[in-house]
Design a protein around this motif. Sequence first.
Motif, short mmCIF file in Angstrom:
data_model
loop_
_atom_site.label_atom_id
_atom_site.label_comp_id
_atom_site.label_asym_id
_atom_site.label_seq_id
_atom_site.Cartn_x
_atom_site.Cartn_y
_atom_site.Cartn_z
N SER A 1 -71.92 -9.74 -50.37
CA SER A 1 -69.97 -10.88 -50.47
C SER A 1 -71.07 -12.37 -51.27
O SER A 1 -70.23 -13.18 -51.67
CB SER A 1 -69.84 -10.43 -49.18
N LEU A 2 -71.77 -12.43 -50.69
CA LEU A 2 -72.54 -13.54 -50.41
C LEU A 2 -72.27 -14.09 -52.77
O LEU A 2 -72.65 -15.20 -52.42
CB LEU A 2 -74.37 -13.91 -50.14
N TRP A 3 -73.12 -13.36 -52.51
CA TRP A 3 -73.21 -13.38 -54.04
C TRP A 3 -71.95 -13.36 -54.85
O TRP A 3 -71.66 -14.29 -55.50
CB TRP A 3 -73.92 -12.05 -54.63
N TRP A 4 -70.61 -12.77 -54.08
CA TRP A 4 -69.20 -12.59 -54.76
C TRP A 4 -69.31 -14.29 -54.88
O TRP A 4 -68.15 -14.89 -55.59
CB TRP A 4 -68.52 -11.67 -54.66
N LEU A 5 -68.96 -14.57 -54.09
CA LEU A 5 -67.75 -15.82 -52.88
C LEU A 5 -69.56 -17.05 -53.33
O LEU A 5 -68.12 -18.16 -54.24
CB LEU A 5 -67.86 -15.62 -51.19
N GLY A 6 -70.76 -16.54 -53.34
CA GLY A 6 -71.31 -17.45 -53.04
C GLY A 6 -71.13 -18.78 -55.04
O GLY A 6 -71.07 -20.05 -54.53
N GLY A 7 -71.15 -17.76 -55.48
CA GLY A 7 -71.92 -18.81 -57.03
C GLY A 7 -70.97 -19.16 -57.45
O GLY A 7 -71.17 -20.73 -57.59
N PRO A 8 -69.57 -18.73 -57.21
CA PRO A 8 -68.50 -19.45 -57.76
C PRO A 8 -68.70 -21.23 -57.02
O PRO A 8 -67.70 -22.13 -57.27
CB PRO A 8 -67.09 -18.78 -57.56
N LEU A 9 -68.45 -20.69 -55.54
CA LEU A 9 -68.26 -22.02 -54.62
C LEU A 9 -69.48 -23.16 -54.72
O LEU A 9 -69.08 -23.69 -55.02
CB LEU A 9 -68.73 -21.28 -53.20
N GLU A 10 -70.60 -22.12 -55.42
CA GLU A 10 -71.93 -23.22 -55.79
C GLU A 10 -71.79 -23.98 -56.77
O GLU A 10 -71.64 -25.47 -56.69
CB GLU A 10 -72.89 -22.37 -55.45
N GLN A 11 -71.29 -23.32 -57.71
CA GLN A 11 -70.75 -24.20 -58.92
C GLN A 11 -69.65 -25.17 -58.94
O GLN A 11 -69.14 -25.94 -59.44
CB GLN A 11 -69.97 -23.06 -60.18
N ALA A 12 -68.37 -24.77 -57.86
CA ALA A 12 -67.47 -26.12 -57.36
C ALA A 12 -67.44 -27.21 -57.06
O ALA A 12 -67.73 -28.37 -56.58
CB ALA A 12 -66.30 -25.27 -57.06
N LEU A 13 -68.51 -26.85 -55.54
CA LEU A 13 -68.75 -27.55 -54.88
C LEU A 13 -69.90 -28.62 -55.41
O LEU A 13 -70.34 -29.73 -54.89
CB LEU A 13 -69.39 -27.16 -53.50
N GLY A 14 -71.15 -27.48 -55.38
CA GLY A 14 -72.47 -28.57 -56.58
C GLY A 14 -73.58 -28.01 -54.90
O GLY A 14 -73.29 -27.21 -53.50
N ARG A 15 -74.75 -28.52 -55.48
CA ARG A 15 -75.59 -27.48 -53.98
C ARG A 15 -75.85 -28.26 -53.11
O ARG A 15 -75.93 -27.21 -52.34
CB ARG A 15 -77.05 -27.65 -55.05
N ALA A 16 -75.96 -29.32 -52.81
CA ALA A 16 -76.14 -30.18 -51.66
C ALA A 16 -74.58 -29.43 -50.41
O ALA A 16 -75.05 -29.28 -49.41
CB ALA A 16 -76.06 -31.37 -51.80
#
Length: 290
Positions: free
Chosen positions: A149-164
């Motif tokens: 779940s972390l990989w499926w949701l986190g990757g695209p969300l990190e790309q959209a929000l930025g790391r911080a």
Amino acid sequence: METEHLPGCYRHPDRETGVRCTRCERPICPDCMVDASVGFQCPECVRTGSGTGHGPAANQPRTVVGGTVAGDPHLVTKVLVGINVAFFVAVHAVGGEGFGNPVLRELGLIGGYYSNTDLQGVVDGQWYRLLTSMFLHEEIWHIGFNMLSLWWLGGPLEQALGRARYLTLYVLSGLAGSALVYLLEPPFSLTIGASGAIFGLFGATAVLMRRLRYDMRPVIALLAINLIMTFGWGGISWQAHIGGLVAGAVMGAGMVYAPREHRALVQWGTCGLVLAGVLAAVLLRTAALT
């Protein structure tokens, strides 16, 4: 009745989008959006310097919410998965299955103390349990499901929000889940798992997809399945799930709907309010137990 379909991104035709580059008017998806002084630009317009800024800083690539575009947009997600897996391996190498494992009992979320043992909890000042419990898992299926779940949701969300912004969202969602567990569960409950943070990603993803006018049905269906499992199976901490979900949705809304002229203030101010709510819940419960 006819259904109107949004155009596909010029670089990713399979992704429908309602956003266009303010310079060339090509449709662009979140992965291709670069923050500009007005609206968003495509990578080509930024690369060729056709933006309307002053100097190199004006064309600095930004994510859809104003974060810095990173070379590896999934780095934080990879690190979080690595930390969770490392904790799982290390904890089980110590020995002891289930909640009898000494490390799980020392780092898991326990609200109070036992009168006939020396095992203590958050009420005794061990606030670190609110954080460490987020990286602990008991069974292989537990960590497997959460990491997928972390990989499926986190990757695209990190790309959209930025790391911080993404890391802040993850940590505060997990803490909000821990705080609600501490507030509502019996004081001697032992709770572990990254589910609070994962549900925070669910909440933020739903808000982001709504803001970008994406098809909401996949994320709603997946969230519904997870909520059914949360309340339908025994032994699952619904408090952590709901606490993380609400916190993630609130912070997600603050990040994606923040007005451009006060973006940083609104985004980080929303995160600050969530942190204040976490502290208030912990202090309230601690006062009730002492």
